[in-house]
Design a protein around this motif. Structure first.
Motif, PDB file in Angstrom:
ATOM      1  N   LEU A 475      52.983  34.875 101.351  1.00  0.00           N
ATOM      2  CA  LEU A 475      53.405  33.888 100.362  1.00  0.00           C
ATOM      3  C   LEU A 475      52.617  34.057  99.065  1.00  0.00           C
ATOM      4  O   LEU A 475      53.195  34.028  97.961  1.00  0.00           O
ATOM      5  CB  LEU A 475      53.220  32.476 100.913  1.00  0.00           C
ATOM      6  N   GLU A 476      51.291  34.241  99.178  1.00  0.00           N
ATOM      7  CA  GLU A 476      50.464  34.476  97.994  1.00  0.00           C
ATOM      8  C   GLU A 476      51.003  35.638  97.171  1.00  0.00           C
ATOM      9  O   GLU A 476      51.196  35.528  95.945  1.00  0.00           O
ATOM     10  CB  GLU A 476      49.027  34.818  98.412  1.00  0.00           C
ATOM     11  N   MET A 477      51.238  36.761  97.835  1.00  0.00           N
ATOM     12  CA  MET A 477      51.643  37.979  97.129  1.00  0.00           C
ATOM     13  C   MET A 477      53.050  37.864  96.562  1.00  0.00           C
ATOM     14  O   MET A 477      53.321  38.326  95.451  1.00  0.00           O
ATOM     15  CB  MET A 477      51.524  39.187  98.065  1.00  0.00           C
ATOM     16  N   HIS A 478      53.966  37.252  97.289  1.00  0.00           N
ATOM     17  CA  HIS A 478      55.330  37.105  96.798  1.00  0.00           C
ATOM     18  C   HIS A 478      55.383  36.207  95.558  1.00  0.00           C
ATOM     19  O   HIS A 478      56.089  36.513  94.587  1.00  0.00           O
ATOM     20  CB  HIS A 478      56.222  36.531  97.897  1.00  0.00           C
ATOM     21  N   LEU A 479      54.640  35.102  95.593  1.00  0.00           N
ATOM     22  CA  LEU A 479      54.621  34.198  94.441  1.00  0.00           C
ATOM     23  C   LEU A 479      54.018  34.882  93.221  1.00  0.00           C
ATOM     24  O   LEU A 479      54.535  34.763  92.099  1.00  0.00           O
ATOM     25  CB  LEU A 479      53.826  32.932  94.782  1.00  0.00           C
ATOM     26  N   LEU A 480      52.916  35.601  93.439  1.00  0.00           N
ATOM     27  CA  LEU A 480      52.277  36.307  92.327  1.00  0.00           C
ATOM     28  C   LEU A 480      53.194  37.377  91.753  1.00  0.00           C
ATOM     29  O   LEU A 480      53.352  37.495  90.532  1.00  0.00           O
ATOM     30  CB  LEU A 480      50.967  36.939  92.785  1.00  0.00           C
ATOM     31  N   LEU A 481      53.817  38.149  92.625  1.00  0.00           N
ATOM     32  CA  LEU A 481      54.671  39.246  92.181  1.00  0.00           C
ATOM     33  C   LEU A 481      55.851  38.727  91.355  1.00  0.00           C
ATOM     34  O   LEU A 481      56.229  39.326  90.345  1.00  0.00           O
ATOM     35  CB  LEU A 481      55.174  40.016  93.403  1.00  0.00           C
ATOM     36  N   ALA A 482      56.418  37.606  91.776  1.00  0.00           N
ATOM     37  CA  ALA A 482      57.529  37.021  91.018  1.00  0.00           C
ATOM     38  C   ALA A 482      57.080  36.609  89.624  1.00  0.00           C
ATOM     39  O   ALA A 482      57.771  36.863  88.627  1.00  0.00           O
ATOM     40  CB  ALA A 482      58.094  35.819  91.777  1.00  0.00           C
ATOM     41  N   GLN A 483      55.896  36.013  89.530  1.00  0.00           N
ATOM     42  CA  GLN A 483      55.403  35.576  88.229  1.00  0.00           C
ATOM     43  C   GLN A 483      55.038  36.756  87.331  1.00  0.00           C
ATOM     44  O   GLN A 483      55.329  36.752  86.130  1.00  0.00           O
ATOM     45  CB  GLN A 483      54.194  34.653  88.407  1.00  0.00           C
ATOM     46  N   VAL A 484      54.398  37.763  87.888  1.00  0.00           N
ATOM     47  CA  VAL A 484      54.038  38.946  87.096  1.00  0.00           C
ATOM     48  C   VAL A 484      55.284  39.643  86.574  1.00  0.00           C
ATOM     49  O   VAL A 484      55.368  40.033  85.408  1.00  0.00           O
ATOM     50  CB  VAL A 484      53.180  39.921  87.932  1.00  0.00           C
ATOM     51  N   SER A 485      56.281  39.797  87.446  1.00  0.00           N
ATOM     52  CA  SER A 485      57.506  40.484  87.052  1.00  0.00           C
ATOM     53  C   SER A 485      58.233  39.744  85.935  1.00  0.00           C
ATOM     54  O   SER A 485      58.843  40.366  85.052  1.00  0.00           O
ATOM     55  CB  SER A 485      58.430  40.645  88.264  1.00  0.00           C
ATOM     56  N   ARG A 486      58.179  38.439  85.959  1.00  0.00           N
ATOM     57  CA  ARG A 486      58.833  37.632  84.921  1.00  0.00           C
ATOM     58  C   ARG A 486      58.125  37.780  83.574  1.00  0.00           C
ATOM     59  O   ARG A 486      58.766  37.709  82.518  1.00  0.00           O
ATOM     60  CB  ARG A 486      58.809  36.157  85.328  1.00  0.00           C
ATOM     61  N   ASN A 487      56.807  37.973  83.592  1.00  0.00           N
ATOM     62  CA  ASN A 487      56.018  37.897  82.364  1.00  0.00           C
ATOM     63  C   ASN A 487      55.611  39.234  81.755  1.00  0.00           C
ATOM     64  O   ASN A 487      55.379  39.313  80.545  1.00  0.00           O
ATOM     65  CB  ASN A 487      54.747  37.083  82.626  1.00  0.00           C
TER      66      ASN A 487
END
Length: 517
Positions: A475-487
């Motif tokens: 969950l940590e990694m998926h949430l981070l990856l989604a935010q990084v990819s967006r920004n």
């Protein structure tokens, strides 16, 4: 990760198993029949007949891993051994008799015969001595047998139920947001974030801290507390100490305290003292809520509150478990996130596909949630692909209490049976084009089936002794990856290779450029 698995249904035949999913592309035949195994048991060869490298009488093959800093390439040595000796070989490394198996069907058979209380690997002797000297309780990683099982069942309630873990998403998103803000503030003129590994380490520590201790450590605060800053540095130092002190015979400490042992003790003292203080700070508040009846539902209670509210686990046991989980979680999760960002930066086409998927699911300004993540199979495939190519734990291991026959050889009890995750993940007979980063390989077809053997890539282990923090880490990694990819758009400025210390880490500093989207 300490610092590194989708399991399919199986059909059981009196302890023997047949995988129900189709055999993968170019795979060797991995289906073992009951009759074949019965014949192997009757005609089994002795352990001494098993192929493997010859070593010295006492040290075994230890010097193969010591000379010329070969300990940094243990994963590559395993790969060379498999090529030379095949899918099973034995090796004595100092005081440990080991057998390495690399056929997924043999891995499946091993796990199905590990017993109710599996032993994952040899216990760290110095760690055990520290606990004895300091009269510290044991936690889920240092316990064995029924005591381990009791604690593990308690922890599972808050760490492995997807619905419960999903409740942590808000605080984990907050930490990820703080990390992105930190990246934007610390980038140099070329968009490079200095010490990205250190920033991800702080992100991982802060994330797991919000779950375990129900508090923020202040990793991204302008002025973190002295205790938190010391704790952060100590956790990092500890991982570099593990490899240095692992093979030191504990009896030496009776006569002379080596510098490395003293450093290890000092680090562990900081960890446990910090854990005790965090619990003490929360204890009064939580007990007042319990006495007032404000907290009645175990499912809605936060992690530490849940543990303190129980009468079958003591405060010293709570501290031991929190510290042990923290030690196992921080470096593994941060390095997996780092390897994923590096892989995306090296594969622009993959990075664009990920951005397209995330943007199609999330509205502008919307933060990801567990429900939204379920609509991002490519994102989840990116993490799986990272763990296939660069699993932070390059191997898994089991120690059985009874003998077992694998590949026609009888393996004695108490032998460490190793599963080389790194080697298997790069085996061309198990994965097509194995050196290419292809997250789409993990996407299911219309029949909801994967083309790969379920036991060919197990970075979190399997069964009752599977990584207890798996769901939280994902969950940590998926949430981070989604935010990084967006920004950000990521660009790689150097090439790195895996190096094996206590975990599989980059052999040099990773340099990434973060370009605003």
């Amino acid at each position: 990760m300490a610092f590194k698995f989708a399991i399919r249904p199986t059909v059981v035949f009196r302890g023997l198993q047949r995988c129900t999913q189709p055999v993968g592309i170019g795979q060797r035949s991995l289906i073992r029949s009951q009759q074949t195994q019965a014949a192997e048991n009757m005609e089994a060869k002795s352990y001494r007949e098993m192929p493997g490298p010859k070593g010295l009488p006492v040290a075994g093959t230890l010097f193969d891993y010591v000379r010329d800093k070969s300990y940094l390439r243990v994963h590559e040595i395993q790969q060379e051994r498999v090529r030379q000796y095949g899918e099973i070989y034995r090796e004595k490394i100092f005081r440990y008799d080991t057998v390495t198996i690399s056929n997924p069907d043999d891995v499946l058979y091993l796990f199905r015969n590990e017993g109710k209380y599996p032993q994952r690997e040899p216990l760290f002797p110095l760690w055990m001595k520290y606990k004895e000297d300091r009269k510290q309780a044991h936690g889920v990683f240092s316990l064995q047998g029924e005591e381990w099982y009791k604690v593990r069942r308690i922890l599972n309630m808050k760490m492995l139920k997807p619905k419960v873990v999903g409740e942590y998403s808000q605080q984990l998103n907050d930490v990820a947001t703080d990390l992105l803000s930190q990246m934007k503030q610390t980038r140099d003129g070329d968009g490079v974030v200095p010490s990205i590994q250190q920033e991800l380490f702080k992100w991982s520590l802060e994330s797991i801290g919000t779950v375990l201790f129900e508090t923020r450590f202040g990793c991204f605060a302008k002025s973190p507390s002295v205790e938190a800053a010391k704790f952060i540095q100590t956790v990092e130092d500890l991982f570099h100490l593990f490899l240095k002190v692992f093979l030191i015979p504990v009896w030496i400490d009776k006569f002379y305290r080596l510098k490395g042992i003293q450093q290890f003790y000092d680090c562990m003292d900081v960890m446990y003292n910090f854990g005790d203080k965090c619990i003490e700070n929360r204890l009064k508040e939580i007990r007042e809520k319990l006495e007032s009846g404000e907290l009645q539902d175990e499912d809605t209670a936060e992690f530490l509150t849940f543990l303190i509210s129980r009468d079958d686990i003591s405060s010293t046991e709570i501290t031991a478990n929190l510290v042990e989980i923290l030690m196992a979680a921080v470096e593994t999760t941060s390095n997996t996130a780092l390897w994923t960002l590096y892989a995306l930066a090296r594969n622009p086409d993959v990075q664009q596909k990920l951005h397209d998927e995330v943007s199609s699911v999330l509205e502008p300004g919307e933060v990801p949630t567990p429900a939204k993540l379920q609509k991002m199979p490519f994102l989840r495939g990116c993490v799986k692909e990272t763990l296939r190519l660069t699993p932070v734990a390059w191997e898994n291991a089991r120690i059985l209490q009874e003998d077992i026959v694998i590949k026609g050889y009888r393996i004695p009890p108490k032998t460490m049976i190793r599963m080389p995750i790194y080697v298997m993940g790069r085996d061309p007979e198990l994965f097509d084009d194995p050196l290419k980063y292809k997250p789409e390989r993990w996407l299911r077809d219309n029949a909801n089936k994967s083309p790969y053997h379920a036991y060919a890539s197990l970075p979190f282990g399997f069964g009752t002794r599977m990584c207890v923090g798996r769901r939280v880490a994902e969950l940590e990694m998926h949430l981070l990856l989604a935010q990084v990819s967006r920004n950000f758009w990521l660009e790689s400025l150097n090439e790195v290779k895996p190096a094996s210390i206590s975990l599989l880490v980059p052999d040099k500093e990773v340099k990434l450029r973060f370009v605003d989207r």
